[in-house]
Design an enzyme around this catalytic site. Structure first.
Site, PDB file in Angstrom:
ATOM      1  N   VAL A  56       0.836  -1.208   0.000  1.00  0.00           N
ATOM      2  CA  VAL A  56       0.000   0.000   0.000  1.00  0.00           C
ATOM      3  C   VAL A  56       0.867   1.253   0.000  1.00  0.00           C
ATOM      4  O   VAL A  56       0.619   2.206  -0.719  1.00  0.00           O
ATOM      5  CB  VAL A  56      -0.954   0.017   1.218  1.00  0.00           C
ATOM      6  CG1 VAL A  56      -1.680   1.347   1.325  1.00  0.00           C
ATOM      7  CG2 VAL A  56      -1.949  -1.127   1.120  1.00  0.00           C
ATOM      8  N   GLY A  96       8.367   2.341   8.295  1.00  0.00           N
ATOM      9  CA  GLY A  96       7.737   1.051   8.063  1.00  0.00           C
ATOM     10  C   GLY A  96       7.065   0.953   6.711  1.00  0.00           C
ATOM     11  O   GLY A  96       6.863   1.941   6.016  1.00  0.00           O
ATOM     12  N   LEU A  97       6.739  -0.287   6.362  1.00  0.00           N
ATOM     13  CA  LEU A  97       6.058  -0.609   5.112  1.00  0.00           C
ATOM     14  C   LEU A  97       4.637  -1.041   5.448  1.00  0.00           C
ATOM     15  O   LEU A  97       4.418  -1.770   6.412  1.00  0.00           O
ATOM     16  CB  LEU A  97       6.809  -1.744   4.407  1.00  0.00           C
ATOM     17  CG  LEU A  97       6.213  -2.328   3.130  1.00  0.00           C
ATOM     18  CD1 LEU A  97       6.205  -1.282   2.021  1.00  0.00           C
ATOM     19  CD2 LEU A  97       7.028  -3.542   2.685  1.00  0.00           C
ATOM     20  N   ASP A 119       1.957  15.697  13.345  1.00  0.00           N
ATOM     21  CA  ASP A 119       2.345  15.421  11.953  1.00  0.00           C
ATOM     22  C   ASP A 119       1.117  15.294  11.061  1.00  0.00           C
ATOM     23  O   ASP A 119       1.071  14.452  10.175  1.00  0.00           O
ATOM     24  CB  ASP A 119       3.188  14.146  11.892  1.00  0.00           C
ATOM     25  CG  ASP A 119       3.897  13.980  10.543  1.00  0.00           C
ATOM     26  OD1 ASP A 119       4.229  15.005   9.920  1.00  0.00           O
ATOM     27  OD2 ASP A 119       4.102  12.836  10.116  1.00  0.00           O
TER      28      ASP A 119
END
EC number: 2.7.11.24
Length: 358
Positions: free
Chosen positions: A26, A32-33, A141
């Site tokens: 995605v 991270g993935l 963020d």
């Protein structure tokens, strides 16, 4: 003991429990993935975020622990919710959350948004922020790519890895530049929940215009673009700047008057411009709160004071000043995971082997 299966995604090993199938990439973040997958237990599509090497340094271990604690604590319709968490035999951590399909960044780059969608999206952002801020948490963020949306236009705020305690002495640059509040750029030292309101204002403006409001090339250019529209910061804001270099820079800028936002947003209605004016204010203490924004006339079609909940209790930040070795963070992390799975956490260190398949 859980059974694990491996898959290669973008050259990265995904090592997940056999409960999940049909992995598809995605997106890739700094830490991270993320892949989509099918949860065979619930027959729902989910998002699985792999935290890369969470125990490689104390800083990364603490950051991962903080994100886990926040995901466990924050339970709200407009906040991404945790549905599973596990540690693989390779000691990577995987967060499993609901899958929403797209994000606001993708929507904004594909087509202009109609008024009712802008209103509904902003309403949900402010509803989520009201809850988060009531828990004593600042997201820090907020940006379009951290705002997930599904086909029903349900919206959820995600990526709380950078979130921090409400603390008047916060430090460091964090959010993506276009959406970063001026007090972060100017002082680094004093900011609070109001930084999220500024970021939400920038996102609101982008929904209205279809492009970023303050697309700075660097921090100096960013601040200059802000002053072109909002004018020179008032003296009481300038006087809070702690860095002498920053103070000299701000005082060296030409004096500018605030421009009426109605002249910038010619196609927006009066209520939209009025709310935006209240969000994009240099002085954080004069910025509208999430709760007051929800009651603003622009959001009246969706506002329901009986269905805009606050947190039942403040988030426990007692760990946040701790300077601990990786092994201690690891034991604390295992304890939190055991607690999430309703397992007695008293033997967390002894149970570590079971969670990483040993």
């Amino acid at each position: 003991m859980a059974e694990f299966v491996r898959a290669q995604i973008f050259g990265t090993t995904f090592e997940i429990t056999s409960r999940y199938s049909d992995l598809q990439p995605v997106g890739m973040g700094a830490f991270g993935l993320v892949c989509s997958a099918r949860d065979q237990l619930t027959n729902q599509n989910v998002a699985i975020k792999k935290i890369m090497k969470p125990f490689s340094t104390p800083v990364l271990a603490k950051r991962t622990y903080r994100e886990l604690k926040l995901l466990k604590h924050l339970r709200h319709e407009n906040i991404i919710s945790l549905s599973d968490i596990f540690i693989s035999p390779l000691e990577d951590i995987y967060f499993v959350t609901e899958l929403l399909g797209t994000d606001l960044h993708r929507l904004l780059t594909s087509r202009p948004l109609e008024k009712q969608f802008i209103q509904y999206f902003l309403y949900q952002i402010m509803r989520g922020l009201k809850y988060v801020h009531s828990a004593g948490v600042v997201h820090r963020d907020l940006k379009p790519s951290n705002i997930l949306v599904n086909e029903n236009c349900d919206l959820k705020i995600c990526d709380f890895g950078l979130a921090r305690i409400q603390d008047p002495q916060m430090t460091g640059y964090v959010s993506t530049r276009y959406y970063r509040a001026p007090e972060i750029m100017l002082t680094w030292q004093k900011y609070d929940v109001e930084v999220d309101i500024w970021s939400a204002g920038c996102i609101f403006a982008e929904m209205l215009e279809g492009k970023p409001l303050f697309p700075g090339k660097d921090h100096v250019n960013q601040f200059s673009i802000i002053t072109e529209l909002l004018g020179t910061p008032p003296d009481d804001v300038i006087n809070t700047i702690a860095s002498e270099n920053t103070l000299r820079f701000v005082k060296s800028l030409p004096k500018r008057e605030r421009q009426p936002l109605a002249s910038k947003f010619k196609n927006a209605d009066e209520q939209a411009v009025d709310l935006l004016e209240r969000m994009l204010v240099f002085d954080p203490k004069k910025r509208i709160t999430a709760s007051d924004a929800l009651a603003h006339e622009y959001l009246a079609p969706y506002h329901d004071p009986t269905d805009e909940p606050v947190a039942e209790e403040k988030f426990d930040w007692s760990f946040n000043d701790a300077d601990l070795p990786v092994d201690t963070w690891k034991i604390m992390m295992y304890s939190e995971i055991l607690d999430y799975h309703n397992v007695d956490a008293s033997g967390a260190s002894a149970a570590m082997g079971e969670f990483n398949g040993q």
